[in-house]
Design a protein around this motif. Structure first.
Motif, PDB file in Angstrom:
ATOM      1  N   LEU A 298      64.772  17.806  46.557  1.00 36.23           N
ATOM      2  CA  LEU A 298      63.727  16.827  46.274  1.00 36.23           C
ATOM      3  C   LEU A 298      64.034  16.149  44.957  1.00 36.23           C
ATOM      4  O   LEU A 298      64.367  16.811  43.974  1.00 36.23           O
ATOM      5  CB  LEU A 298      62.370  17.543  46.232  1.00 36.23           C
ATOM      6  N   ASN A 299      63.960  14.827  44.943  1.00 31.57           N
ATOM      7  CA  ASN A 299      64.140  14.064  43.711  1.00 31.57           C
ATOM      8  C   ASN A 299      62.761  13.722  43.170  1.00 31.57           C
ATOM      9  O   ASN A 299      62.048  12.892  43.752  1.00 31.57           O
ATOM     10  CB  ASN A 299      64.933  12.780  43.998  1.00 31.57           C
ATOM     11  N   PRO A 300      62.337  14.344  42.068  1.00 34.17           N
ATOM     12  CA  PRO A 300      60.957  14.148  41.611  1.00 34.17           C
ATOM     13  C   PRO A 300      60.652  12.722  41.178  1.00 34.17           C
ATOM     14  O   PRO A 300      59.528  12.250  41.336  1.00 34.17           O
ATOM     15  CB  PRO A 300      60.837  15.126  40.443  1.00 34.17           C
ATOM     16  N   THR A 301      61.651  12.034  40.632  1.00 32.00           N
ATOM     17  CA  THR A 301      61.410  10.667  40.154  1.00 32.00           C
ATOM     18  C   THR A 301      61.052   9.738  41.295  1.00 32.00           C
ATOM     19  O   THR A 301      60.032   9.029  41.255  1.00 32.00           O
ATOM     20  CB  THR A 301      62.642  10.137  39.409  1.00 32.00           C
ATOM     21  N   TYR A 302      61.862   9.738  42.336  1.00 35.61           N
ATOM     22  CA  TYR A 302      61.621   8.804  43.434  1.00 35.61           C
ATOM     23  C   TYR A 302      60.522   9.270  44.375  1.00 35.61           C
ATOM     24  O   TYR A 302      59.808   8.441  44.957  1.00 35.61           O
ATOM     25  CB  TYR A 302      62.931   8.531  44.181  1.00 35.61           C
ATOM     26  N   MET A 303      60.331  10.589  44.529  1.00 35.17           N
ATOM     27  CA  MET A 303      59.207  11.038  45.337  1.00 35.17           C
ATOM     28  C   MET A 303      57.891  10.704  44.641  1.00 35.17           C
ATOM     29  O   MET A 303      56.908  10.330  45.290  1.00 35.17           O
ATOM     30  CB  MET A 303      59.301  12.534  45.623  1.00 35.17           C
ATOM     31  N   ALA A 304      57.853  10.826  43.314  1.00 35.72           N
ATOM     32  CA  ALA A 304      56.651  10.421  42.577  1.00 35.72           C
ATOM     33  C   ALA A 304      56.382   8.932  42.789  1.00 35.72           C
ATOM     34  O   ALA A 304      55.231   8.513  42.994  1.00 35.72           O
ATOM     35  CB  ALA A 304      56.812  10.731  41.095  1.00 35.72           C
ATOM     36  N   GLN A 305      57.447   8.134  42.746  1.00 38.67           N
ATOM     37  CA  GLN A 305      57.295   6.702  42.987  1.00 38.67           C
ATOM     38  C   GLN A 305      56.739   6.456  44.381  1.00 38.67           C
ATOM     39  O   GLN A 305      55.832   5.628  44.573  1.00 38.67           O
ATOM     40  CB  GLN A 305      58.645   6.011  42.827  1.00 38.67           C
ATOM     41  N   ALA A 306      57.267   7.174  45.370  1.00 39.75           N
ATOM     42  CA  ALA A 306      56.814   7.008  46.750  1.00 39.75           C
ATOM     43  C   ALA A 306      55.347   7.377  46.904  1.00 39.75           C
ATOM     44  O   ALA A 306      54.578   6.666  47.561  1.00 39.75           O
ATOM     45  CB  ALA A 306      57.680   7.864  47.674  1.00 39.75           C
ATOM     46  N   LEU A 307      54.938   8.488  46.308  1.00 43.64           N
ATOM     47  CA  LEU A 307      53.557   8.950  46.458  1.00 43.64           C
ATOM     48  C   LEU A 307      52.581   8.044  45.713  1.00 43.64           C
ATOM     49  O   LEU A 307      51.464   7.800  46.191  1.00 43.64           O
ATOM     50  CB  LEU A 307      53.439  10.394  45.979  1.00 43.64           C
ATOM     51  N   ARG A 308      52.981   7.519  44.569  1.00 42.84           N
ATOM     52  CA  ARG A 308      52.105   6.584  43.860  1.00 42.84           C
ATOM     53  C   ARG A 308      51.957   5.282  44.644  1.00 42.84           C
ATOM     54  O   ARG A 308      50.869   4.689  44.702  1.00 42.84           O
ATOM     55  CB  ARG A 308      52.633   6.313  42.457  1.00 42.84           C
ATOM     56  N   SER A 309      53.033   4.855  45.260  1.00 38.12           N
ATOM     57  CA  SER A 309      52.968   3.645  46.079  1.00 38.12           C
ATOM     58  C   SER A 309      52.064   3.876  47.291  1.00 38.12           C
ATOM     59  O   SER A 309      51.257   3.013  47.650  1.00 38.12           O
ATOM     60  CB  SER A 309      54.377   3.253  46.521  1.00 38.12           C
ATOM     61  N   LEU A 310      52.204   5.042  47.917  1.00 38.90           N
ATOM     62  CA  LEU A 310      51.362   5.356  49.075  1.00 38.90           C
ATOM     63  C   LEU A 310      49.888   5.400  48.678  1.00 38.90           C
ATOM     64  O   LEU A 310      49.023   4.885  49.396  1.00 38.90           O
ATOM     65  CB  LEU A 310      51.794   6.688  49.677  1.00 38.90           C
ATOM     66  N   TYR A 336      60.557  20.429  41.952  1.00 45.00           N
ATOM     67  CA  TYR A 336      59.244  20.478  42.580  1.00 45.00           C
ATOM     68  C   TYR A 336      58.130  20.573  41.544  1.00 45.00           C
ATOM     69  O   TYR A 336      57.109  19.883  41.616  1.00 45.00           O
ATOM     70  CB  TYR A 336      59.160  21.677  43.528  1.00 45.00           C
ATOM     71  N   PHE A 337      58.313  21.464  40.575  1.00 38.66           N
ATOM     72  CA  PHE A 337      57.302  21.652  39.536  1.00 38.66           C
ATOM     73  C   PHE A 337      57.133  20.359  38.736  1.00 38.66           C
ATOM     74  O   PHE A 337      56.013  19.936  38.412  1.00 38.66           O
ATOM     75  CB  PHE A 337      57.714  22.801  38.615  1.00 38.66           C
ATOM     76  N   LYS A 338      58.262  19.713  38.423  1.00 39.57           N
ATOM     77  CA  LYS A 338      58.203  18.461  37.675  1.00 39.57           C
ATOM     78  C   LYS A 338      57.445  17.393  38.460  1.00 39.57           C
ATOM     79  O   LYS A 338      56.636  16.641  37.900  1.00 39.57           O
ATOM     80  CB  LYS A 338      59.607  17.974  37.354  1.00 39.57           C
ATOM     81  N   LEU A 339      57.685  17.331  39.772  1.00 40.65           N
ATOM     82  CA  LEU A 339      56.949  16.369  40.589  1.00 40.65           C
ATOM     83  C   LEU A 339      55.450  16.633  40.507  1.00 40.65           C
ATOM     84  O   LEU A 339      54.653  15.706  40.325  1.00 40.65           O
ATOM     85  CB  LEU A 339      57.419  16.444  42.049  1.00 40.65           C
ATOM     86  N   ALA A 340      55.069  17.905  40.655  1.00 42.29           N
ATOM     87  CA  ALA A 340      53.650  18.251  40.608  1.00 42.29           C
ATOM     88  C   ALA A 340      53.020  17.818  39.291  1.00 42.29           C
ATOM     89  O   ALA A 340      51.917  17.253  39.270  1.00 42.29           O
ATOM     90  CB  ALA A 340      53.476  19.752  40.814  1.00 42.29           C
ATOM     91  N   LEU A 341      53.712  18.054  38.193  1.00 44.87           N
ATOM     92  CA  LEU A 341      53.170  17.683  36.883  1.00 44.87           C
ATOM     93  C   LEU A 341      53.173  16.170  36.680  1.00 44.87           C
ATOM     94  O   LEU A 341      52.242  15.611  36.087  1.00 44.87           O
ATOM     95  CB  LEU A 341      53.967  18.369  35.779  1.00 44.87           C
ATOM     96  N   ASP A 342      54.193  15.504  37.186  1.00 42.46           N
ATOM     97  CA  ASP A 342      54.288  14.060  37.007  1.00 42.46           C
ATOM     98  C   ASP A 342      53.216  13.299  37.791  1.00 42.46           C
ATOM     99  O   ASP A 342      52.857  12.175  37.428  1.00 42.46           O
ATOM    100  CB  ASP A 342      55.673  13.554  37.420  1.00 42.46           C
ATOM    101  N   ILE A 343      52.727  13.874  38.894  1.00 38.91           N
ATOM    102  CA  ILE A 343      51.685  13.197  39.677  1.00 38.91           C
ATOM    103  C   ILE A 343      50.371  13.954  39.586  1.00 38.91           C
ATOM    104  O   ILE A 343      49.506  13.819  40.461  1.00 38.91           O
ATOM    105  CB  ILE A 343      52.103  13.025  41.158  1.00 38.91           C
ATOM    106  N   LYS A 344      50.202  14.704  38.533  1.00 36.19           N
ATOM    107  CA  LYS A 344      49.010  15.545  38.409  1.00 36.19           C
ATOM    108  C   LYS A 344      47.714  14.752  38.520  1.00 36.19           C
ATOM    109  O   LYS A 344      46.710  15.252  39.030  1.00 36.19           O
ATOM    110  CB  LYS A 344      49.056  16.291  37.071  1.00 36.19           C
TER     111      LYS A 344
END
Length: 470
Positions: A298-310, A336-344
């Motif tokens: 999982l790439n936290p940077t781009y998954m965060a971007q995807a989830l914020r866009s969604l 994974y942990f970084k993604l969770a914190l980045d989109i907290k």
């Protein structure tokens, strides 16, 4: 998750006002960011602190760093909406990826829990005093203003435990959640139409969305093998069942990944493809959100971007859940942990899979705890709770009994004991967390189908127990 028999989370403006013989009329100045501090709550042996950084300048800033000292005996535990480093008693917080840019007049707030009775001193933001630049000309003084009342002699009431954050107001989810996964495939567990999911489940995660030939894009349809096993079950039937569950007050989310899932969001274009395709599926089937269950990277940077866009497309009602493997939530710097914190700020819940893990270190870092025990569940959940996630964002994921996992299967009573230990400090094993977390969100199981195969023991034991938590 597996699709087969085995299944692979300052300046202190509690202002210290001193009344002296002269009152200093301070001039207005704020050439850059300033910061104010409040103790949001104090329970004697600890407190919750919050800093608000405000850009008082005329140009935007792209990042901020705030540092302060705490006296010996006082230290920082959990924190949120910032990153933390420390050296001795100097604690330095920096912005997250999403709250560093501040336009003139804009502000950002982060918080933390501290143990001990001290308060921050020597606060600096972006290497300047938190109260703003020191004026070069001494201000004039005037006579002291009249004192209209004496300061109170009785301190404000305190609470007995750290405050818990209520679930985000962006959805109508209940305070406690029991989440279960529904199989969109055929395996030795009982096959179920979606409408036949037992009533105990609050959130049903449909497993799984599939990758397409377009990087990042996902698709979903009723599995032909499942349809055949059910004597015919179509996409139209499934859509009607989603509406049925929602009419019952349940939430239905689409899980992305699983053990064999190959969805990859590794670029800006794939992030856009994920958001666009997931939004189309939400519109088509009526899903309430998504669950990220990628077990193959999982790439936290781009998954965060995807989830914020969604979320921008769906709005604040979007549920965003995650189901990482235990190893993925051992270190806040891991993907994974970084993604969770980045989109907290938009994350609903992380239901870590506390199974198929072997032995692992807990938040005390002193011992390896064996899976399948209260100690294991509590000590590993503690890592998330002490490193930035709010209690209402942490759920305990366990298998639903024989057949559901390769290891870490526990009696549902063990899940209840772990919830008690985390929420109330009771029914713990030899490991006790550093504090209680009354806001712990609930539990998840892999899977609803395996639970039904085992007599619904998980749901019927854990769901009523959630109502007993504070």
């Amino acid at each position: 998750m597996k699709r087969s028999r085995s299944l692979v989370l300052g300046m202190v403006t509690a202002v210290a006002a001193t009344v002296g013989a002269a009152w200093v009329a301070l001039p207005a100045y704020a050439a850059g960011p300033t910061a104010t501090f409040v103790k949001a709550s104090d329970w004697g042996g600890g407190w919750e602190g919050r800093y608000t950084i405000t850009n008082g300048g005329s140009t935007a800033i792209s990042s901020w760093t705030l540092a302060f000292d705490l006296p010996a005996g006082t230290t920082v535990g959990s924190y949120w909406d910032a990153l933390l480093t420390s050296s001795g008693q100097r604690f330095t917080f920096t912005n997250r990826s999403w709250n560093g840019s501040l336009a003139p007049g804009a502000s950002a707030t982060f918080g933390f829990l501290a143990t001990g009775t001290g308060s921050p001193t020597n606060c600096r933001v972006n290497d300047a005093p938190c109260g703003g630049a020191v004026p070069t000309t001494p201000p004039a003084t005037t006579s002291a203003p009249p004192v209209t009342s004496a300061p109170p002699t009785t301190p404000p009431p305190t609470t007995s435990a750290p405050p818990t954050t209520s679930p985000p107001p962006s959805s109508d989810l209940p305070k406690r959640l029991l989440t279960g996964y529904w199989h969109n495939f055929d395996n030795p567990a009982v096959e179920l139409r979606l409408r036949d999911v037992p009533a105990e489940y609050d959130v049903v995660a449909v497993s799984f969305a599939e990758a397409t030939s377009t990087p990042g894009a996902v698709t979903f349809a009723v599995d032909p093998g499942l349809s055949a096993s059910l004597g015919g079950y179509t996409d139209a039937d499934f859509s009607a069942d989603v509406r049925t569950l929602r009419a019952r007050g349940k939430k239905v989310i689409l899980s992305v990944g699983g053990e064999t899932g190959r969805v990859a969001v590794n670029s800006a274009s794939s992030a856009t493809a994920f958001a666009d395709s997931a939004y189309a599926l939400i519109q088509r089937y009526g899903f309430d959100g998504v669950d990220i269950d990628l077990e193959n990277g999982l790439n936290p940077t781009y998954m965060a971007q995807a989830l914020r866009s969604l979320r921008a497309k769906v709005g604040p009602s979007l549920i965003i859940a995650m189901a990482p493997q235990t190893i993925d939530m051992q270190n806040p710097a891991s993907s994974y942990f970084k993604l969770a914190l980045d989109i907290k700020d938009i994350l609903t819940v992380v239901n870590t899979q506390f199974y198929n893990s072997g032995a692992m270190l807990g938040c005390d870092q002193n011992a390896a705890y064996g899976q399948g025990t209260v100690n294991f569940i509590v000590a590993l959940a503690c890592i998330q709770l002490e490193n930035g996630l709010r209690p209402d964002q942490v759920g305990l994921g366990l298998p639903a009994g024989p057949g559901a996992a390769g290891g870490g299967i526990v009696s549902p009573s063990v899940v209840n004991a772990a919830l008690d230990c985390l929420a109330k400090g009771t029914n713990c094993g030899s490991f006790r967390p550093p504090r209680t977390y009354p806001g712990i969100r609930g539990a998840m199981t892999w899977s609803i189908n395996w639970d039904v195969s085992n007599g619904n023991n998980f749901a019927r034991t854990v769901k009523p127990h959630l109502a007993t938590l504070p």
